[in-house]
Design an enzyme around this catalytic site. Structure first.
Site, PDB file in Angstrom:
ATOM      1  N   LYS A 122      -1.560   4.190  -2.695  1.00 37.54           N
ATOM      2  CA  LYS A 122      -2.669   5.088  -2.362  1.00 37.54           C
ATOM      3  C   LYS A 122      -2.059   6.323  -1.699  1.00 37.54           C
ATOM      4  CE  LYS A 122      -6.566   2.542  -2.993  1.00 37.54           C
ATOM      5  NZ  LYS A 122      -6.983   1.623  -1.935  1.00 37.54           N
ATOM      6  N   HIS A 152      -3.192  10.700   2.638  1.00 33.35           N
ATOM      7  CA  HIS A 152      -4.063  11.873   2.589  1.00 33.35           C
ATOM      8  C   HIS A 152      -4.316  12.401   3.993  1.00 33.35           C
ATOM      9  CE1 HIS A 152      -7.421   9.375   3.875  1.00 33.35           C
ATOM     10  NE2 HIS A 152      -6.972   8.478   3.023  1.00 33.35           N
ATOM     11  N   HIS A 180      -5.137  10.273   7.031  1.00 36.04           N
ATOM     12  CA  HIS A 180      -4.119   9.487   7.736  1.00 36.04           C
ATOM     13  C   HIS A 180      -3.403  10.312   8.791  1.00 36.04           C
ATOM     14  CE1 HIS A 180      -4.146   6.698   4.158  1.00 36.04           C
ATOM     15  NE2 HIS A 180      -4.267   5.887   5.183  1.00 36.04           N
TER      16      HIS A 180
HETATM   17  N1  ARG Z   1      -4.290   0.283   6.042  1.00 35.22           N
HETATM   18  C1  ARG Z   1      -5.503   0.439   6.770  1.00 35.22           C
HETATM   19  C2  ARG Z   1      -6.280   1.660   6.271  1.00 35.22           C
HETATM   20  O1  ARG Z   1      -5.698   2.579   5.723  1.00 35.22           O
HETATM   21  C3  ARG Z   1      -5.288   0.598   8.249  1.00 35.22           C
HETATM   22  C4  ARG Z   1      -4.620  -0.551   8.931  1.00 35.22           C
HETATM   23  C5  ARG Z   1      -4.769  -0.502  10.391  1.00 35.22           C
HETATM   24  N2  ARG Z   1      -4.101  -1.543  11.086  1.00 35.22           N
HETATM   25  C6  ARG Z   1      -4.528  -2.802  11.155  1.00 35.22           C
HETATM   26  N3  ARG Z   1      -3.813  -3.649  11.829  1.00 35.22           N
HETATM   27  N4  ARG Z   1      -5.644  -3.188  10.616  1.00 35.22           N
HETATM   28  O2  ARG Z   1      -7.483   1.693   6.450  1.00 35.22           O
END
Ligand code: ARG
Length: 569
Positions: free
Chosen positions: A128, A131, A134
């Site tokens: 992904k 973007h 983030h």
């Molecule tokens: N990968 C997830 C996202 O982009 C965020 C992860 C955040 N960290 C966690 N431990 N859940 O939405």
């Protein structure tokens, strides 16, 4: 330079408040006409059984008779406040001494005592795009990482990769049907994203696709070599892509343990939940009922036996505690996941883990880009790398105009262009939505990163012109800094350490950026009002020392926020 501690000690003799509470109650008045430090008397009204203004008067008289610390010029009562005025030369010498002794780490403290703070930030998803959304997580998390280190903690930066889920089955199907190895290698995530979008379009009419995708995901789960090869390839491509962005931002992580890392660590969590009687069977799925806490249930196992994002986060939280024995565990994740983290923390608490209260969701608002220069097609995601590159390009153009003779324009432009974006993200409280506009962020005169970097470069230039070294000279005539323009700078310098502490306490890097901005504004006013180089030697020396102190503190502030500090721009 602990003026407040000493003032608290003097006050403590006349009222019943603890020293700690006294210290916490002191504030800095908005205008120095009201003194350098103020003590509001509201909290004393109850114990002293008098209205606050009367208490202020009484305390003022008592302090005058019992004597004040030598650095205090005078104390006044003003309504419910006690206002303390510090002798300017004493103030300046204390602040400059402290900065001189800090060896470039002004505002450090040993609050953390070497304990670990886990910071889960950036946490991108495989295949992904990285973007603009983030950006906040990455930049806020990184600033907190440095701020906590500055305060004697040991930060552990964790990129909790989104590298698990049925979407990888879909991606493999799409790749095998329409993909091309060369194109994927060249276009990386951008091509994978197109494949993924195409899959979803086709799946609307072709129901068979989902079965194929499920089968492929099952093969990943079963460690099938071909499935794993493709999956790892996608992962590698993504990490390469984001690696370029992290390089630009100057960010590294201590761990990339992502969701798939917890595949073999969830069984014991589920067993533990069962043993603790927390699991409930609900239409074939296992859930933790959170109704009592006004939350929907936390689903731990789906009816087909699959684990979920939440299951992984439970395993991850426990793993982090066991591995790092953290003092705090932060999750820098957008506000859309507020409920998710409230559920996770509650389940951990129900499991009997006292440390659940050390887990904090550091949530933040949305980022959008105002000038649509890059939002090519409607609804199309904007890659952060493109935004960063565009910002650097625009900076080069600005520098071409402003400082045509500057050597190494590219290096400085990179720090300024990237810094502008970082600053823009960190200049307001997290929860506010951020709108990014190149013109605003790159305005060298606005409240921007470039303005701060420019002020730093200005300090460097002043010192170069005077042939002065980087160090802050000792043995100064501090009376020379007693005028209001210089004292405003001194006060802004004084405020910095507290800002760093507050920022850590509230998980709000913007408190540091505001303090840095106030320092820049004070210094630039001083710079315009007061001649530095060419004044009589003692005055020149004092003003240069002040300049060197500002330069040092700006460097530290920029560093904590994750920006570079070019010496020329
Ligand atoms: N990968 C997830 C996202 O982009 C965020 C992860 C955040 N960290 C966690 N431990 N859940 O939405």
């Amino acid at each position: 330079m602990d003026f407040i501690t000493q003032l608290a000690a003097a006050l403590g003799a006349h009222c019943g408040m603890s020293e700690h509470e006294l210290i916490e109650t002191f504030t800095t008045p908005p205008d120095s006409k009201m003194g350098d430090f103020a003590f509001p008397c509201f909290k004393l009204a109850k114990s002293m059984k008098r209205p606050p203004p009367v208490i202020a008067q009484k305390l003022c008289a008592a302090l005058e008779t019992s004597g004040l610390p030598a650095f205090v010029e005078r104390v006044e009562s003003a309504g419910p406040y006690l206002n303390f005025f510090i002798r300017p030369a004493r103030y300046a010498s204390a602040v400059l001494d402290e900065i001189r002794q800090s060896g470039g780490r002004y505002g450090t403290a040993n609050t953390g005592g070497g304990r670990n703070v886990c910071i889960d930030y950036s946490s991108i998803n495989i295949a992904k795009p990285f973007h603009i959304g983030h950006l906040s997580s990455t930049v806020i998390g990184h600033a907190l990482y440095r701020i906590f280190n500055h305060l004697g903690y040991h930060s552990v930066g964790i990129n909790h990769l989104g590298d698990w889920g049925t979407q990888f089955g879909k991606l493999i199907v799409a790749y095998q049907k329409w993909g091309d190895e060369k194109a994927v290698n060249e276009g990386s995530v951008r091509v994978l994203l197109d494949l993924y979008v195409r899959y979803h379009e086709q799946a609307k009419t072709d129901a068979g696709l989902n079965d194929e995708a499920r089968a492929w995901f099952k093969r990943i789960e079963d460690d099938d070599p071909e499935a794993i090869r493709l999956f790892n390839w996608f992962k590698e491509l993504t990490l390469n892509d984001v690696g370029r962005v992290y390089d630009m931002l100057g960010i590294t992580f201590d761990s990339y343990a992502g969701e798939s890392f917890y595949n073999d660590k969830m069984d014991r969590v589920i067993e533990e939940l069962k043993a603790k009687n927390l699991l409930k069977l609900d239409k074939g799925a296992y859930i933790v009922d959170l109704e009592e806490y006004n939350m929907p249930p936390c689903i731990v196992l789906r009816s087909d036996g699959a684990t979920l994002y939440a299951t992984r986060d439970l395993a991850a939280a426990i793993y982090r505690k066991e591995t790092y024995d953290f003092a705090k565990s932060l999750y820098v994740v957008a506000y859309q996941q507020d409920l998710h983290f409230r559920q996770i923390f509650k389940v951990l608490e129900l499991m009997g883990y006292e440390w659940a209260r050390d887990c904090v969701h550091v949530s933040f608002g949305m980022v959008s880009v105002q000038d649509g220069t890059l939002s090519t097609r409607k609804g199309k995601v904007m890659f952060l790398e493109d935004v960063l590159n565009a910002s650097v390009e625009k900076t080069i153009a600005i520098m071409q105009e402003k400082s045509a003779e500057l050597e190494n324009k590219k290096t400085a432009a990179k720090e300024v262009g990237v810094g502008a974006l970082i600053w823009n993200t960190l200049y307001n409280s997290r929860i506010k939505d951020v709108v990014f506009s190149y013109d605003k962020a790159l305005n060298f005169e606005g409240e921007t990163g470039p303005y701060v970097q420019y002020t730093h470069a200005r300090c460097c230039a002043v010192m170069r012109r005077a042939g002065a070294g980087d160090e802050i000279p000792a043995a100064l005539d501090y009376e020379k800094l007693a005028d209001e323009a210089a004292m405003r700078v001194v006060r802004a310098l004084f405020a910095f350490p507290r800002a760093v502490r507050d920022a850590a306490e509230k998980y709000e890097p913007y408190i540091v950026s505001r303090a840095v901005m106030a320092l820049c504004q004070a210094y630039n006013k001083f710079y315009y009002d007061c001649r530095i180089v060419g004044e009589e030697p003692a005055l020149e020396k004092s003003r240069l020392a002040l300049t060197a102190a500002v330069k040092t503190v700006l460097e530290t502030g920029l560093y904590l926020l994750g920006l570079g500090a070019p010496a020329r721009m």
